[in-house]
Design an enzyme around this catalytic site. Structure first.
Site, PDB file in Angstrom:
ATOM      1  N   GLU A 212       0.815  -1.199   0.000  1.00  0.00           N
ATOM      2  CA  GLU A 212       0.000   0.000   0.000  1.00  0.00           C
ATOM      3  C   GLU A 212       0.851   1.252   0.000  1.00  0.00           C
ATOM      4  O   GLU A 212       0.489   2.260  -0.622  1.00  0.00           O
ATOM      5  CB  GLU A 212      -0.925  -0.016   1.230  1.00  0.00           C
ATOM      6  CG  GLU A 212      -1.982   1.076   1.253  1.00  0.00           C
ATOM      7  CD  GLU A 212      -1.533   2.341   1.984  1.00  0.00           C
ATOM      8  OE1 GLU A 212      -2.285   3.329   1.979  1.00  0.00           O
ATOM      9  OE2 GLU A 212      -0.422   2.338   2.557  1.00  0.00           O
ATOM     10  N   GLU A 213       1.971   1.209   0.702  1.00  0.00           N
ATOM     11  CA  GLU A 213       2.812   2.395   0.858  1.00  0.00           C
ATOM     12  C   GLU A 213       3.500   2.815  -0.431  1.00  0.00           C
ATOM     13  O   GLU A 213       4.063   3.900  -0.498  1.00  0.00           O
ATOM     14  CB  GLU A 213       3.872   2.145   1.941  1.00  0.00           C
ATOM     15  CG  GLU A 213       3.318   1.920   3.342  1.00  0.00           C
ATOM     16  CD  GLU A 213       2.742   3.185   3.959  1.00  0.00           C
ATOM     17  OE1 GLU A 213       2.778   4.238   3.302  1.00  0.00           O
ATOM     18  OE2 GLU A 213       2.254   3.117   5.102  1.00  0.00           O
ATOM     19  N   ASP A 235      -7.304   2.006   8.281  1.00  0.00           N
ATOM     20  CA  ASP A 235      -5.977   2.602   8.174  1.00  0.00           C
ATOM     21  C   ASP A 235      -5.780   3.599   9.315  1.00  0.00           C
ATOM     22  O   ASP A 235      -6.542   3.624  10.283  1.00  0.00           O
ATOM     23  CB  ASP A 235      -5.827   3.277   6.812  1.00  0.00           C
ATOM     24  CG  ASP A 235      -4.398   3.261   6.298  1.00  0.00           C
ATOM     25  OD1 ASP A 235      -3.473   3.420   7.118  1.00  0.00           O
ATOM     26  OD2 ASP A 235      -4.195   3.093   5.085  1.00  0.00           O
ATOM     27  N   HIS A 323       4.703   8.233  10.289  1.00  0.00           N
ATOM     28  CA  HIS A 323       5.863   7.891   9.463  1.00  0.00           C
ATOM     29  C   HIS A 323       7.175   8.209  10.174  1.00  0.00           C
ATOM     30  O   HIS A 323       8.148   8.648   9.548  1.00  0.00           O
ATOM     31  CB  HIS A 323       5.802   8.599   8.107  1.00  0.00           C
ATOM     32  CG  HIS A 323       4.897   7.896   7.141  1.00  0.00           C
ATOM     33  ND1 HIS A 323       5.014   8.008   5.764  1.00  0.00           N
ATOM     34  CD2 HIS A 323       3.852   7.044   7.329  1.00  0.00           C
ATOM     35  CE1 HIS A 323       4.080   7.267   5.174  1.00  0.00           C
ATOM     36  NE2 HIS A 323       3.361   6.685   6.111  1.00  0.00           N
TER      37      HIS A 323
END
Length: 837
Positions: A212-213, A235, A323
């Site tokens: 997905e990233e 998510d 992140h």
């Protein structure tokens, strides 16, 4: 939080999700949460949980709901090893270089994980120029130092090995702090939501997606294969309650609950779904909030655009410092995430026909709180709608082969299906797992049918056949192998099928083929070899288990061991015990008959002539009773084909789920009302002496998880939601003046005040949630005294006013006075009745 901690500490970057997939698959298999589990070609883990409606509800036209949470985390891949042993890396996922200075990392190699440190290239601050101090390095400027010479590093590290940042899992104040909460929180929430889910009227497809990233790559083929009616992306999202961020740019607030994404740069959510979920959250008092993410995307975008379009919404947990290795999530947000997901899945009703609005109109007219917004989501309303909704009935086609033409299943389907469909349409029906032959799934196009076989074609696909992953090897040595066989798998391949090519065999594998492959693969991994052409171990059959049964089975690895174990079975030295579920009650006894191949209807059975046939002995003992059903322990003294099934059926108690033996010969078949999804027979214990060492080998195994869930539902129905019960005293013919005292003689309810919001009345709770008579539960019954005792109607009956099940507070009292017609039933109590409060 143990599961979430384990997930965050398992490294998996895009394209390298093997580790996290193994952790998730192991957990959901052990918990028995799903009916099917598979991995698609890209590596996404897809688990299917079929509808499990509550009693009185319908799921004939159920919706397909897809839950998607990506397993990958941002990280790096090794792209170069220089002459000094430093690693140069390529990012996979979006990084902010400002957060990468002086970080500890883990380099994951085939030989093990290596710790390292990451820093940007350049001179240290002591000797750096002013221009170098101001410059912000790019990701390409960073290198990894493993503290080893270049020769050692090149031996251990390969190009393409993954690198992840190293951060611990901690609980700090009201927050959880760890690396890669994006998106281990979504993976965790999906699992916890399914664990809390008891009843639902939809088919749930939970997908843990990959890559997905780096562009939402794994969710697209998963959504295309599932073809859902509704998509839910699980998510995380931004929570920028940190200095330097204006209030209007913070997206979400920590502690305000899970976020429903209205839109992001990749998707605009279905506003109808958002409003429905918000109403459920308000009714259940679960916190949630809306959010708009100006940049970024998630798996919901590709789900929404798959095939002809899907109604989609995104659940997202607010995360600070996203992140980075210090991602933070509020505990209240974590708690609301699976709670709201579970609540919404519970209230999702089946698809309705165009005429179902009539049911809604009538419902809103008769509902006691017609002006209340929560009426669409309370338990009674949903039950009522499910019972009143007009749905298209499911069709089922069934035919019996009447000739010996020996044609394939495709040919017979084309002749018997309506409108003479094309060959491609017939292949689609067969490939869709909708065809069964004699109750067994058939997906083999070359299968030839013989006279007397029964073919059934249904609208709903049946579960796929078991594979190697469903088999558990419990014990292996040079002489003996003990395995747990799943239901639906044949023990041995038939002689007529031995000439089949391997591609045809793999469609529906047998146990004697799965076990050697598993042993070979295990040996290859143990020897750290990638070769798959090692010698396949040969197995020698000792005994068999019915295809639809499950449980322990023993194979020998040489002829000497085979003969020794078979001799123990023949001498009745080996112990084989089975669990069986039957309707009714059966006293403990020993069943001894003689079996013949044809009892008169083409099936095996018993004969009165003791001079012919084979002697068959089964010892039966009742373990527990659950309402109308009993769980038995059956110990085999002899091992004849279908012995337990035949013995119990001839006693008038056929095993639940048995479609072959449904009662004694010459009598009408006993219908199976249990709705069990498989044959309720399980080989639970196996004991014998090792053929070489002489030591006793003893293994036991409980019911499989899917059967345990079924038994738990039977137990809950027989005991009631509170789990406390007692027998009501016998009510005989009494003088009129003493009948009014009947209710006073009922036993006192323990902890009655804590059980009922209305409080106790003369030792009795005002609300009775379940009434059981003759071992059968009278569902959806609540008794309310309404400040007066029940009045007797006859010598052995008591009149109790009845209201719908949510009646637990004063909210419903006006409804009782307004609609007395719904309180027009009577419950007959006698010495066999049980009341559960």
């Amino acid at each position: 939080m143990d599961l979430l901690k384990k997930l965050t500490q398992t490294p998996s970057v895009p394209g390298r999700e093997d580790r996290i997939r193994a952790v998730i698959e192991e957990h959901i298999r052990k918990a028995g949460l799903f009916d099917e589990i598979r991995t698609d070609a890209m590596g996404s883990l897809i688990a299917v949980r079929h509808a499990r409606p509550a009693e009185g509800q319908s799921s004939s036209t159920r919706q397909r709901v897809m839950l998607a949470a990506h397993m990958d985390q941002i990280g790096f891949l090794v792209k170069h090893i220089d002459d000094y042993g430093y690693l140069r890396i390529n990012p996979v996922g979006g990084f902010d270089p400002r957060n990468l200075f002086a970080r500890k990392v883990t380099v994951c190699t085939s030989s093990g994980d290596l710790p390292g440190v990451m820093n940007p290239g350049g001179r240290p601050i002591h000797i750096a120029s002013d221009e170098e101090k101001k410059r912000v390095p790019q990701v390409a400027d960073f290198y990894i130092d493993l503290g080893s010479p270049a020769k050692v590093v090149r031996e251990k590290v390969k190009i393409g090995d993954m690198v992840v940042l190293n951060g611990p899992f901690q609980e700090i104040g009201d927050y959880v702090v760890s690396q890669c909460l994006d998106n281990r929180v979504g993976c965790w929430a999906q699992i916890r939501a399914i664990e809390k889910l008891t009843h639902h009227n939809c088919d749930i497809y939970a997908a843990w997606t990959v890559q997905e990233e780096v562009g939402l790559r794994g969710a697209m083929p998963a959504a295309f294969g599932i073809d859902p009616d509704i998509g839910i992306a699980c998510d995380t999202t931004l929570c920028c309650e940190t200095p330097g961020v204006p209030e209007e740019d913070r997206v979400t607030e920590a502690g305000k609950g899970v976020c429903l994404h209205v839109m992001d740069s990749s998707m605009i959510s279905d506003i109808g779904l958002i409003e429905d979920i918000e109403r459920i959250a308000k009714a259940r008092e679960i916190r949630c909030q809306r959010g708009i993410l100006p940049r970024g995307g998630q798996d919901g975008a590709v789900i929404q655009r798959s095939r002809s379009g899907v109604r989609t919404v995104s659940f997202a947990c607010p995360v600070k410092n996203i992140h980075t290795v210090t991602e933070m999530s509020h505990k209240d947000d974590l708690a609301s995430y699976p709670a709201l997901l579970t609540a919404w899945l519970e209230t999702l009703w089946p698809l309705q026909s165009p005429f179902s609005h009539v049911a809604w109109t009538v419902l809103s007219w008769i509902h006691p709180a017609a002006n209340c917004r929560r009426r669409l989501f309370c338990g009674w309303c949903l039950n009522s709608v499910n019972r009143r909704t007009i749905t298209v009935p499911m069709s089922k086609l069934q035919f019996i082969i009447e000739d010996d033409a020996n044609e394939t299943i495709l040919a017979h389907l084309r002749k018997n299906l309506p409108d003479q469909p094309s060959w491609s349409a017939v292949r689609k029906v067969l490939g869709g797992r909708r065809v069964t032959i004699n109750g067994a799934l058939c997906i083999d196009e070359a299968r030839r049918l013989t006279k007397g076989e029964r073919v059934t074609v249904s609208d709903n696909p049946v579960p796929p056949p078991p594979t190697d992953k469903d088999v558990v090897v419990r014990y292996v040595d040079a002489d003996v192998i003990i395995v747990e066989k799943p239901s639906g798998m044949t023990t041995l391949r038939r002689k007529s099928e031995m000439s089949w090519p391997m591609s045809r065999r793999l469609q529906q594998p047998t146990l004697d083929e799965c076990v050697p492959r598993m042993i070979r693969e295990h040996a290859a991994k143990r020897n750290k070899s990638r070769r798959v052409h090692q010698r396949v171990p040969r197995l020698f059959s000792v005994h068999r288990i019915d295809r639809d049964s499950s449980g322990l089975l023993v194979f020998a690895r040489n002829e000497e061991a085979q003969k020794a174990i078979i001799q123990q079975f023949a001498d009745h030295k080996a112990v084989r015990k089975y669990f069986a579920l039957i309707p009714g009650r059966l006293p403990d006894q020993t069943i001894s008959t003689h079996f013949i191949r044809d009892r008169g209807d083409g099936l095996r059975g018993s004969t009165a002539d003791t001079t012919v046939g084979q002697h068959a002995v089964t010892h039966v003992r009742t373990l527990r009773t659950m309402g109308d059903y009993s769980e038995l322990e059956c110990r085999l003294e002899t091992g004849r084909t279908n012995q337990i099934r035949i013995h119990l059926a001839e006693l008038g108690h056929p095993i639940c789920g048995d479609i072959k033996y449904r009662g004694p010969l010459g009598q009408p078949e006993i219908p199976d009302e249990s709705r069990v999804h498989r044959l309720a027979l399980h080989a639970a214990e196996l004991r014998f002496d090792h053929p070489t060492t002489g030591k006793e080998i003893h293994f036991e195994t409980p019911w499989p998880p899917n059967m345990q869930r079924f038994l738990n539902r039977l137990t809950a129905q027989s005991l009631g939601p509170k789990g406390q019960s007692w027998n009501v005293p016998e009510v005989r013919s009494r003088p009129a003046e003493s009948r009014e005292k009947t209710i006073r003689e009922l036993p006192r309810v323990p902890n009655a005040r804590s059980m009922s919001a209305a409080g106790p009345v003369r030792g009795l709770a005002k609300t009775a949630s379940v009434v059981v008579r003759d071992g059968r539960q009278l569902r959806n019954i609540s008794a309310h005294w309404n400040r007066r005792r029940p009045r007797p109607l006859s010598n052995d009956s008591i009149w109790l006013p009845i209201l719908p099940p949510p009646f637990r507070s004063s909210y419903w009292r006006p409804a009782f006075r307004r609609w007395p017609c719904i309180a027009s039933r009577s419950i007959v109590l006698n010495e066999q009745s049980t009341v559960i409060w």
